[in-house]
Write a protein that holds these residues in place. Structure first.
Motif, PDB file in Angstrom:
ATOM      1  N   GLU A 130       0.743  -1.117   0.060  1.00 41.51           N
ATOM      2  CA  GLU A 130       0.100   0.077  -0.049  1.00 41.51           C
ATOM      3  C   GLU A 130       0.918   1.256   0.022  1.00 41.51           C
ATOM      4  O   GLU A 130       0.472   2.087  -0.381  1.00 41.51           O
ATOM      5  N   THR A 131       1.988   1.270   0.376  1.00 40.62           N
ATOM      6  CA  THR A 131       3.071   2.246   0.547  1.00 40.62           C
ATOM      7  C   THR A 131       3.512   2.807  -0.855  1.00 40.62           C
ATOM      8  O   THR A 131       3.842   4.010  -0.704  1.00 40.62           O
ATOM      9  N   ILE A 132       3.196   2.102  -1.723  1.00 39.64           N
ATOM     10  CA  ILE A 132       3.431   2.594  -3.028  1.00 39.64           C
ATOM     11  C   ILE A 132       2.796   3.853  -3.321  1.00 39.64           C
ATOM     12  O   ILE A 132       3.551   4.884  -3.763  1.00 39.64           O
ATOM     13  N   GLY A 133       1.656   3.994  -3.175  1.00 35.71           N
ATOM     14  CA  GLY A 133       1.130   5.286  -3.291  1.00 35.71           C
ATOM     15  C   GLY A 133       1.604   6.353  -2.319  1.00 35.71           C
ATOM     16  O   GLY A 133       1.732   7.472  -2.881  1.00 35.71           O
ATOM     17  N   ARG A 134       1.937   6.214  -1.227  1.00 26.68           N
ATOM     18  CA  ARG A 134       2.529   7.161  -0.492  1.00 26.68           C
ATOM     19  C   ARG A 134       3.838   7.580  -0.990  1.00 26.68           C
ATOM     20  O   ARG A 134       4.051   8.963  -0.765  1.00 26.68           O
ATOM     21  N   VAL A 135       4.490   6.588  -1.302  1.00 25.48           N
ATOM     22  CA  VAL A 135       5.889   7.101  -1.969  1.00 25.48           C
ATOM     23  C   VAL A 135       5.858   7.752  -3.326  1.00 25.48           C
ATOM     24  O   VAL A 135       6.522   8.738  -3.474  1.00 25.48           O
ATOM     25  N   ALA A 136       4.927   7.398  -4.021  1.00 22.67           N
ATOM     26  CA  ALA A 136       4.622   8.336  -5.343  1.00 22.67           C
ATOM     27  C   ALA A 136       4.241   9.746  -4.987  1.00 22.67           C
ATOM     28  O   ALA A 136       4.957  10.627  -5.749  1.00 22.67           O
ATOM     29  N   ALA A 137       3.444   9.839  -3.955  1.00 26.17           N
ATOM     30  CA  ALA A 137       2.916  11.163  -3.617  1.00 26.17           C
ATOM     31  C   ALA A 137       4.214  12.137  -2.809  1.00 26.17           C
ATOM     32  O   ALA A 137       4.261  13.106  -2.920  1.00 26.17           O
ATOM     33  N   GLY A 138       4.773  11.200  -1.971  1.00 25.78           N
ATOM     34  CA  GLY A 138       6.207  11.828  -1.439  1.00 25.78           C
ATOM     35  C   GLY A 138       7.038  12.455  -2.426  1.00 25.78           C
ATOM     36  O   GLY A 138       7.756  13.377  -2.002  1.00 25.78           O
ATOM     37  N   ALA A 139       7.381  11.746  -3.470  1.00 26.34           N
ATOM     38  CA  ALA A 139       8.112  12.092  -4.532  1.00 26.34           C
ATOM     39  C   ALA A 139       7.818  13.641  -4.999  1.00 26.34           C
ATOM     40  O   ALA A 139       8.689  14.566  -5.197  1.00 26.34           O
ATOM     41  N   ILE A 140       6.545  13.766  -5.207  1.00 27.63           N
ATOM     42  CA  ILE A 140       6.018  15.064  -5.657  1.00 27.63           C
ATOM     43  C   ILE A 140       6.157  16.104  -4.449  1.00 27.63           C
ATOM     44  O   ILE A 140       6.618  17.244  -4.818  1.00 27.63           O
ATOM     45  N   ALA A 141       5.870  15.649  -3.199  1.00 26.37           N
ATOM     46  CA  ALA A 141       6.108  16.654  -2.112  1.00 26.37           C
ATOM     47  C   ALA A 141       7.653  17.154  -2.084  1.00 26.37           C
ATOM     48  O   ALA A 141       7.817  18.324  -1.702  1.00 26.37           O
ATOM     49  N   ALA A 142       8.420  15.985  -2.199  1.00 24.84           N
ATOM     50  CA  ALA A 142       9.986  16.452  -2.068  1.00 24.84           C
ATOM     51  C   ALA A 142      10.426  17.331  -3.219  1.00 24.84           C
ATOM     52  O   ALA A 142      11.138  18.166  -2.824  1.00 24.84           O
TER      53      ALA A 142
END
Length: 366
Positions: A130-142
């Motif tokens: 499930e953390t795939i979605g978090r990491v994809a969003a985190g890349a944008i945030a970073a």
């Protein structure tokens, strides 16, 4: 199911299951005009994908992201960014045996109690995938935070009893060692420790540290939306995290006020602190110094060692869990912790824009 959405302005909703057709995320609230391309996302996803080292699950997944909306001519449009990652290496038959009983250390029992049924194929929504979605969003945030000079660096601080030495800190080693440790000597020791765990059909836990530089003073709110509280909630929402520390963390209970307080001084006309026991946050608001966060990760619960449990019929039994599992979750969770911190900080940065009238007047040139 509620609880799949995080954030107030920069908001993400993750979706999908471990053994479903795909997983993904919808990111809303990202400002228009941010330069963003597929590789920005893929670089982050590559850090968490399985099957890359001998201390990672042998499940092979490309984890290749597809961006479905929200980007035009290499820039964000200000509309929802939808991203999808297909599952390509499901082996659901590996999990057919566990449909009738509850695995110790997993969410099987609690999920079944809440909803009356569960997706036993790898844990469904409770899976680490499930953390795939978090990491994809985190890349944008970073990427957005970098526009303001805010940089995040997460790494493995320890695995089991093996900890890094800051004297040997090498940031390049984070991406080059299988443990994600910035200390190559400690990494070799940790790899041997994990090899011993695997011989014993066991697993290990550890600690991830995330340091964040360039955060301006003033982010966060003094009551329910404290920056440290929001960071703790975001990081604690990662399935394997059992404790979060900010700054000196649990050690503050051993301090006196005279040793725990961070003195203020003026340097080059600016207010600075001469120490950072608080970890960059005072009263729930960033103080302009480095933010230091640590996440304590439990051992992988799926182990081959025989364990006692019960089935749905209330019968006691002994099991040995089969399938493809990480002997340690920590290295692949490093980028997840970094992503959740980035998501929280960007949301706080955007919310802070309306904290003062002078900010709004500058925005609208009044």
């Amino acid at each position: 199911m509620a609880g799949s959405t995080l954030g107030i302005i920069f908001q993400l909703t993750t979706w999908g299951e471990s053994h479903g057709a795909a997983l993904g995320v919808v990111v809303d609230g990202c400002p228009a005009g941010l330069h963003l391309e597929k590789n920005d996302i893929q670089t982050y996803l590559n850090r968490r994908k399985p099957g890359q080292t001998k201390i990672s699950t042998p499940r092979k997944e490309a984890d290749e992201v597809q961006i479905l909306s929200g980007i035009f001519e290499g820039k964000t449009t200000g509309t929802p960014i939808s991203m999808l990652v297909p599952n390509t290496s499901q082996r659901s038959t590996d999990y057919s045996e566990i449909a009738s009983y509850y695995r110790p250390g997993h969410a099987d029992y609690t999920f079944d109690t809440k909803y009356g049924f569960r997706d036993y194929r790898g844990g469904g929504r409770s899976s680490g995938r499930e953390t795939i979605g978090r990491v994809a969003a985190g890349a944008i945030a970073a990427k957005a935070l970098a526009e303001f000079g805010i940089r995040l660096c997460a790494y493995t601080k320890s695995i089991g009893p093996i900890g890094i030495s800051m004297d040997h800190f090498d940031q390049t080693a984070i991406l080059e060692t299988p443990t994600a440790m910035p200390d190559r000597e400690a990494s070799l020791l940790a790899e041997q420790y994990l090899a011993d765990c695997m011989k014993q059909y066991d697993s290990a836990g550890g600690v991830i540290e995330c340091v964040i530089d360039g955060v301006p003073a003033g982010l966060g709110d003094p009551v329910f939306e404290k920056l440290d509280a929001d960071l703790a909630k975001a990081v604690m929402s990662i399935g394997a995290v059992k404790a979060v520390e900010i700054g000196d963390g649990v050690d503050v209970s051993l301090h006196n006020g005279s040793t725990n307080n961070d003195p203020f001084r003026i340097q080059d006309g600016k207010i600075i602190k001469t120490s950072n026991h608080a970890g960059g946050i005072l009263g729930g608001i960033s103080d302009g110094s480095r933010i230091i966060l640590r996440a304590h990760i439990k051992p992988t619960p799926s182990i081959f060692t025989p364990q006692e449990t019960v089935n749905k019929q209330g019968e006691e039994l002994e099991i040995s869990i089969k399938g493809r599992h990480d002997p340690v979750i920590v290295p692949r969770a490093v980028v997840v912790v970094e992503s959740m911190a980035a998501i929280t900080l960007l949301d706080a940065l955007l919310r802070n824009a309306s904290a003062k009238m002078e900010n709004l007047k500058k925005l609208y040139q009044i």
